[in-house]
Design a protein around this motif. Structure first.
Motif: not given
Length: 467
Positions: A389, A392, A414-415, A417
């Motif tokens: 977190s 990100k 973000d991976k 998304y």
């Protein structure tokens, strides 16, 4: 003249008769001082002198003195042994190994060393058939069968099978460290520790792994390394049955059962069962990352993390799942993956009894109850419960968008998304509106779309389909 010769002969015999017992008494007196550090070679020599029958000849003649070292006052039975001993002080090492070029002061030491190359172990225990390079090692081993421990420490009562072992042990009470490194000046209580330390300066790594060729400076590290290949874990926990490759790992593990956590962090107060875990944890506060990858320059808190990371570059994934064939770089990852097939969840939360397949997920979950947020943003100080977190969040400040769509070029921070976006192109796992047929990559977008029709979200949700 005959009378004079007889007198001198008698006089000589008196010296011989009175001299030997006096020498024995000196040795006995010297042996009784157990607080004095005595080497193993010295102990063997004292025993040989004590029980040797005096020889008639030059050494026994009147006027001859006992060969004594002028530097350390050590005495010898003959001048040959004295001359050999003096080489230790002079640093002379005329006897060189033809295989590894290691040099020795005495020819006998070279002969023993050569057996390490040839593999010769001529001394065999008659009880267990174990073999040894040196006779002294066999004698020492024999006492393990007899249980003979006649040498007792007067300070703590610890017993030893050899006097040399007692002498070494006494240094733990006296603090004596007689073995000095000639390069850096560091001192050691035992000679073997000095020999091991000296390899740091020389770079010598005499112990090589037969499987991967990796070399080590000491034998114990080589033995521990070999267990990585064999998978041998000879130290089982008597409470839970978990096995460990090293004894100190088992010792640290046992503290988790006892609830013992003697090592506390001075910064946050967190406690640990092992000192090494505290050292690694402290680096989180100091920012120290001493282990660096030679390939990409990435740094790590713990050496084990670097070893794990190196497999990313090598691409090695030797651990294969027998169910689905998926490969893993580490056995621990394979063990965790197998629980997906078995449904096993051995890690339970003490607060809410929720179970997890791996320990890491349980640790992350526990922060929900404790409120702990150990990962803080270095820019805005916002804290997070999980490291992922934080990574990100940092991209919000840096503007980094490392995930790029190969079809349309759109980039994502973000991976998650990025994966959902890819479904628009692949048609995989799309969420379709039951009223108009429009599809969405994310379920939340379909729920938002329900407002267009003026109905509840349940009315537009259909089973996930793949186009």
């Amino acid at each position: 003249m005959k009378l004079k010769a007889k007198v001198s002969q008698k006089k000589g015999s008196k010296i011989l008769k009175s001299g030997v017992p006096k020498r024995k008494s000196e040795i006995l007196e010297r042996k009784s001082r157990i607080v004095q550090p005595i080497s193993q070679a010295r102990t063997a020599e004292l025993a040989s002198v004590l029980f040797r029958t005096p020889k008639k000849g030059k050494a026994a003649q009147a006027g001859d003195t006992v060969p004594t070292c002028s530097i350390c006052s050590k005495t010898f039975s003959n001048k040959t042994h004295l001359n050999s001993h003096i080489k230790l002080h002079d640093g002379l090492k005329p006897h060189t190994c033809e295989t590894c070029s290691k040099a020795f002061a005495r020819k006998g030491d070279l002969a023993i060393h050569m057996r390490r190359h040839t593999g010769e172990r001529p001394y065999e225990c008659p009880q267990c058939k174990k073999t040894f390079v040196e006779k002294s090692h066999l004698l020492r081993h024999t006492r393990s069968h007899t249980g003979d421990k006649r040498h007792v420490c007067p300070v703590c009562g610890s017993a030893f099978s050899e006097r040399a072992g007692l002498a070494k042990h006494l240094r733990s009470h006296t603090g004596e460290r007689p073995h000095l490194c000639s390069v850096c000046g560091k001192s050691f209580a035992q000679r073997e520790f000095l020999i091991r330390h000296a390899r740091i300066h020389t770079g010598e790594r005499p112990f090589t792994c037969d499987l991967c060729g990796k070399a080590f400076s000491d034998r114990s590290t080589a033995v521990k390394h070999a267990r990585l290949h064999t998978g041998l874990r000879p130290f089982p926990c008597p409470l839970c049955g978990r096995c460990f490759s090293q004894k100190q790992h088992l010792t640290g593990h046992l503290k988790t059962h006892a609830g013992e956590r003697p090592h506390g962090c001075e910064v946050c107060g967190k406690k640990f069962g092992r000192k090494s875990d505290l050292v690694v944890h402290t680096r989180r506060h100091t920012g120290e990352r001493p282990h660096k990858c030679d390939a990409c320059g990435k740094t790590f808190l713990d050496r084990s993390h670097l070893v794990r990371h190196n497999k990313v570059h090598s691409g090695a994934k030797p651990h294969v799942c027998h169910v689905c064939g998926r490969c893993f770089a580490e056995k621990g990852h394979l063990d965790g993956h197998l629980r997906v097939h078995t449904g096993e969840k051995p890690y339970s939360c003490d607060v809410c009894s929720r179970s997890f397949a791996d320990r890491g997920t349980l640790v992350n979950h526990m922060r929900v109850h404790t409120g702990e947020r150990p990962f803080a943003c270095p820019i805005c100080s916002k804290a997070f419960a999980q490291k992922g977190s934080l990574l990100k969040h940092v991209r919000i400040h840096s503007g980094e968008r490392p995930f790029s769509c190969s079809v349309c070029g759109k980039r994502f921070a973000d991976k998650g998304y990025f994966v959902k976006h890819s479904r628009l192109h692949t048609g995989e796992n799309l969420h379709t509106c039951a009223l108009c047929g429009k599809f969405f990559a994310q379920k939340c977008h379909l729920i938002r779309h329900a407002k267009v029709h003026g109905v509840q979200p349940e009315s537009v949700i259909m089973p996930v389909v793949t186009i």
